[in-house]
Scaffold this motif. Structure first.
Motif, PDB file in Angstrom:
ATOM      1  N   LEU A  11       0.826  -1.194   0.072  1.00 47.34           N
ATOM      2  CA  LEU A  11      -0.087  -0.112   0.170  1.00 47.34           C
ATOM      3  C   LEU A  11       0.821   1.283  -0.207  1.00 47.34           C
ATOM      4  O   LEU A  11       0.642   2.169  -0.771  1.00 47.34           O
ATOM      5  N   ALA A  12       1.953   1.296   0.926  1.00 42.96           N
ATOM      6  CA  ALA A  12       2.839   2.397   0.976  1.00 42.96           C
ATOM      7  C   ALA A  12       3.396   2.680  -0.379  1.00 42.96           C
ATOM      8  O   ALA A  12       3.606   3.935  -0.972  1.00 42.96           O
ATOM      9  N   GLN A  13       3.817   1.661  -1.117  1.00 35.62           N
ATOM     10  CA  GLN A  13       4.642   1.745  -2.395  1.00 35.62           C
ATOM     11  C   GLN A  13       3.715   2.356  -3.381  1.00 35.62           C
ATOM     12  O   GLN A  13       4.098   3.161  -4.393  1.00 35.62           O
ATOM     13  N   ARG A  14       2.349   2.225  -3.229  1.00 28.96           N
ATOM     14  CA  ARG A  14       1.362   2.651  -4.479  1.00 28.96           C
ATOM     15  C   ARG A  14       0.897   4.214  -3.807  1.00 28.96           C
ATOM     16  O   ARG A  14      -0.017   4.656  -4.354  1.00 28.96           O
ATOM     17  N   ASN A  15       0.999   4.511  -2.642  1.00 34.11           N
ATOM     18  CA  ASN A  15       0.550   5.557  -2.011  1.00 34.11           C
ATOM     19  C   ASN A  15      -1.065   5.369  -1.891  1.00 34.11           C
ATOM     20  O   ASN A  15      -1.924   6.266  -1.854  1.00 34.11           O
ATOM     21  N   TRP A  16      -1.770   4.141  -1.650  1.00 29.14           N
ATOM     22  CA  TRP A  16      -2.862   3.636  -1.434  1.00 29.14           C
ATOM     23  C   TRP A  16      -3.271   3.455   0.107  1.00 29.14           C
ATOM     24  O   TRP A  16      -2.352   3.352   0.820  1.00 29.14           O
ATOM     25  N   VAL A  17      -4.705   3.503   0.228  1.00 26.11           N
ATOM     26  CA  VAL A  17      -5.101   3.367   1.668  1.00 26.11           C
ATOM     27  C   VAL A  17      -6.193   2.085   1.452  1.00 26.11           C
ATOM     28  O   VAL A  17      -6.842   2.227   0.456  1.00 26.11           O
ATOM     29  N   ALA A  18      -6.218   1.263   2.496  1.00 22.52           N
ATOM     30  CA  ALA A  18      -7.220   0.429   2.643  1.00 22.52           C
ATOM     31  C   ALA A  18      -8.132   0.703   3.395  1.00 22.52           C
ATOM     32  O   ALA A  18      -8.335   1.205   4.402  1.00 22.52           O
ATOM     33  N   LEU A 152      -3.040  -8.326  -1.232  1.00 24.85           N
ATOM     34  CA  LEU A 152      -1.755  -8.422  -2.136  1.00 24.85           C
ATOM     35  C   LEU A 152      -2.042  -8.942  -3.574  1.00 24.85           C
ATOM     36  O   LEU A 152      -1.552  -8.370  -4.417  1.00 24.85           O
ATOM     37  N   ALA A 153      -2.762  -9.885  -3.727  1.00 24.19           N
ATOM     38  CA  ALA A 153      -2.779 -10.467  -5.136  1.00 24.19           C
ATOM     39  C   ALA A 153      -3.664  -9.358  -6.105  1.00 24.19           C
ATOM     40  O   ALA A 153      -3.312  -9.196  -7.203  1.00 24.19           O
ATOM     41  N   LEU A 154      -4.660  -8.606  -5.440  1.00 16.18           N
ATOM     42  CA  LEU A 154      -5.318  -7.464  -6.248  1.00 16.18           C
ATOM     43  C   LEU A 154      -4.308  -6.442  -6.409  1.00 16.18           C
ATOM     44  O   LEU A 154      -4.236  -6.065  -7.631  1.00 16.18           O
ATOM     45  N   MET A 155      -3.499  -5.973  -5.591  1.00 12.55           N
ATOM     46  CA  MET A 155      -2.456  -5.001  -5.660  1.00 12.55           C
ATOM     47  C   MET A 155      -1.421  -5.498  -6.799  1.00 12.55           C
ATOM     48  O   MET A 155      -0.761  -4.682  -7.569  1.00 12.55           O
ATOM     49  N   ALA A 156      -1.190  -6.813  -6.838  1.00  8.87           N
ATOM     50  CA  ALA A 156      -0.149  -7.012  -7.697  1.00  8.87           C
ATOM     51  C   ALA A 156      -0.654  -6.997  -9.186  1.00  8.87           C
ATOM     52  O   ALA A 156       0.235  -7.100 -10.291  1.00  8.87           O
ATOM     53  N   GLN A 157      -1.946  -7.024  -9.418  1.00  8.80           N
ATOM     54  CA  GLN A 157      -2.439  -6.981 -10.598  1.00  8.80           C
ATOM     55  C   GLN A 157      -2.493  -5.394 -11.182  1.00  8.80           C
ATOM     56  O   GLN A 157      -2.643  -5.158 -12.326  1.00  8.80           O
ATOM     57  N   SER A 158      -2.273  -4.540 -10.406  1.00 14.30           N
ATOM     58  CA  SER A 158      -1.855  -3.378 -10.740  1.00 14.30           C
ATOM     59  C   SER A 158      -0.800  -2.816 -11.228  1.00 14.30           C
ATOM     60  O   SER A 158       0.234  -3.007 -10.662  1.00 14.30           O
TER      61      SER A 158
END
Length: 158
Positions: A11-18, A152-158
């Motif tokens: 999340l931090a690498q993408r600057n995303w919030v969960a 994690l899996a969903l973020m890996a697709q981004s």
């Protein structure tokens, strides 16, 4: 490294919030996330929507979906996860609804049945149903782990 730590780094690498929307895990996913120091940088909020009414009021799950498919269904978690994103500042979310036991199961949905939904603001949506073995704490822990690994899996697709 613990799953929650891996989620935090991604999340931090993408600057995303969960965001989480939990039923049978009762906040277990958000607890795992907020056990990590610094998680306030990448975690917005948790919806613990144990009752059908809470799912409707807090996440916008439709009465018709609940009546037709039941709270433990891929259709309901799809509405829960999109509702969690719509009612938060999150970029990615997970929703969980299941039967942790020891009671509450049926032939169609035995104890250990847990439905998951993952979605992000790019429009990705994934749902999955698992059947976990074990007692109530074991089912809930497996559900927490699956929820985190699914993020994690969903973020890996981004």
């Amino acid at each position: 490294m613990a799953l929650a730590q891996q989620v935090g780094l991604a999340l931090a690498q993408r600057n995303w919030v969960a965001v989480t929307a939990e039923s049978c895990t009762g906040g277990g996913v958000s607890t795992a996330i907020t056990d990590i120091a610094g998680s306030s940088a990448w975690f917005d909020r948790a919806f613990v929507t144990y009752s059908n009414e809470a799912k409707q009021e807090m996440l916008g799950v439709s009465v018709q979906t609940l009546a037709q498919y039941g709270a433990v269904s891929e259709q309901v978690v799809a509405e829960m996860v999109t509702g969690a994103l719509a009612h938060s500042r999150g970029d990615i979310a997970v929703a969980i609804s299941g039967i942790a036991g020891p009671g509450g199961g049926s032939e169609e949905k035995p104890v250990g049945t847990v439905c998951f939904g993952w979605a992000d603001q790019t429009g990705k949506l994934k749902v999955e149903t698992c059947l976990f073995d074990g007692d109530r704490p074991e089912v809930r822990q497996q559900a927490v782990d699956k929820a985190l690994s699914g993020l994690l899996a969903l973020m890996a697709q981004s």
